[in-house]
Design an enzyme around this catalytic site. Structure first.
Site, PDB file in Angstrom:
ATOM      1  N   HIS A  63       0.867  -1.174   0.000  1.00 42.58           N
ATOM      2  CA  HIS A  63       0.000   0.000   0.000  1.00 42.58           C
ATOM      3  C   HIS A  63       0.905   1.225   0.000  1.00 42.58           C
ATOM      4  CE1 HIS A  63      -3.915  -2.025   1.589  1.00 42.58           C
ATOM      5  NE2 HIS A  63      -3.899  -1.938   0.280  1.00 42.58           N
ATOM      6  N   ASP A  65       1.125   4.010   1.480  1.00 43.66           N
ATOM      7  CA  ASP A  65       1.669   4.631   2.696  1.00 43.66           C
ATOM      8  C   ASP A  65       2.847   3.841   3.277  1.00 43.66           C
ATOM      9  OD1 ASP A  65      -0.318   2.707   3.330  1.00 43.66           O
ATOM     10  OD2 ASP A  65      -0.674   3.572   5.307  1.00 43.66           O
ATOM     11  N   HIS A 141      -4.562  -8.534   6.385  1.00 49.12           N
ATOM     12  CA  HIS A 141      -4.943  -7.212   5.880  1.00 49.12           C
ATOM     13  C   HIS A 141      -5.752  -7.434   4.602  1.00 49.12           C
ATOM     14  CE1 HIS A 141      -4.671  -2.946   5.693  1.00 49.12           C
ATOM     15  NE2 HIS A 141      -3.709  -2.832   4.801  1.00 49.12           N
ATOM     16  N   HIS A 269       0.961   3.912  13.470  1.00 50.17           N
ATOM     17  CA  HIS A 269       0.047   3.873  12.317  1.00 50.17           C
ATOM     18  C   HIS A 269      -1.333   4.424  12.697  1.00 50.17           C
ATOM     19  CE1 HIS A 269      -2.125   2.303   8.762  1.00 50.17           C
ATOM     20  NE2 HIS A 269      -0.942   2.219   8.178  1.00 50.17           N
TER      21      HIS A 269
END
Ligand code: ZN
Ligand code: ZN
Length: 306
Positions: A63, A65, A141, A269
């Site tokens: 991802h 980020d 995830h 996070h």
């Protein structure tokens, strides 16, 4: 001793006062970076750390980020005239994704090597980091994602009487202590186990982000000196959101820290909507007392006991 620095603590997007989650682990002059989102190199500069000596970059998942800071980081490392190869570790497809990002950073003065994690759990060692190993473990995830556990073994005490009784010359003692094996002129082989006692407790550090709670996290984090875990949401009414987007709340992280019997946990996070993580810390501490709502740049030196 392992040097740990949590460079950033943000999730989703970097904010002016909160960079994206990224962890730097240093041992024996080598440096491992876990995740490299947008602005990770600025977070490093803020801490006065040079990017040139990064030896390994591990990605939890792909991802933005967690990976979008890579091209800029590679260019900066190239500008610093680094020539040593860089190892990049990540889930299946790591080479394809890094090469796609490298279209905008094509010419680098160093080689990039890849290690693709394809099984649910894999342990590997890094050259130049004796006694140090990294275990990648699959988490849960919305795309393939791994957590990482770093372990540093500690050998047993050197036994002078045993070394003397075995007639081992002093000049081999230091090497044996470091785990080296020697073959003497007379053909006799001397090994560390001849002079070292039982292994002692080492150091363990576990990092996981972007996941629902899993058994794999609890198992791999077991007895960690430091457990760094996602705490995307602190607000109790965000529980359903955490489940839907496959993230974790402070309380779920605290429950895992407790189940894993870790010494200390740092939350990271955070959702950009979570302005003041410390507000929800007391409730997390009720589940696991040694919980810290980490801020960018939080550092620690993990040392052997006694
Ligand atoms: Zn993320
Ligand atoms: Zn993610």
């Amino acid at each position: 001793m392992i040097d740990v620095c949590l460079l950033g603590t943000g999730g989703m997007m970097p904010l002016p006062n909160r960079f994206l989650t990224s962890l730097m682990v240093r041992y024996n002059g080598k440096c491992v970076l876990i995740d490299c989102g947008e602005a990770t190199q600025i977070a490093m500069k803020k801490k006065g750390i040079s990017s040139k000596p990064i030896d390994v970059i591990c990605f939890t998942h792909f991802h933005a980020d967690h990976v979008s800071g890579l091209p800029g980081m590679l260019l900066t490392m190239g500008n610093a005239e680094r020539t040593e190869p860089l190892l990049i570790v990540g889930p299946k497809g790591v080479e394809r994704i890094v090469n796609a990002l490298r279209v905008i950073a094509p010419e680098l003065p160093f080689e990039i090597k890849f290690k693709e994690i394809t099984t649910d759990e894999e342990t590997f060692e890094i050259e130049g980091m004796p006694g140090f190993s990294i275990t990648a473990f699959k988490v849960n995830h919305n795309i393939t994602c791994y957590g990482y556990s770093c372990s540093l073994k500690r050998q047993g005490k050197f036994n002078v009487e045993a070394a003397t009784a075995a007639g081992i010359d002093r000049r081999y003692w230091n090497g044996l202590q470091k785990g080296e094996t020697f073959t003497l002129e007379d053909g006799r082989v001397i090994t560390p186990d001849m002079v070292l006692g039982d292994a002692r407790k080492g150091i363990k550090l576990t990092y996981t982000t972007d996941s629902r709670p899993t058994d794999s996290i609890v198992r791999n984090a077991a007895d960690s000196d430091l457990f760094i875990c996602e705490g995307m949401y602190g607000e109790p009414d965000k529980q359903a959101k955490a489940r839907e987007y496959k993230h974790m709340t402070f309380y779920e992280a605290a429950k895992m820290a407790k189940d894993a019997g870790v010494k200390e946990m740092w939350l990271t996070h955070y959702s950009p909507s979570l302005v003041n993580p410390a507000e929800y810390l007391p409730d997390a501490k009720r589940i696991f007392a040694n919980t810290k709502a980490a801020k960018d740049g939080r550092s620690i030196e993990l040392r052997f006991e006694d």
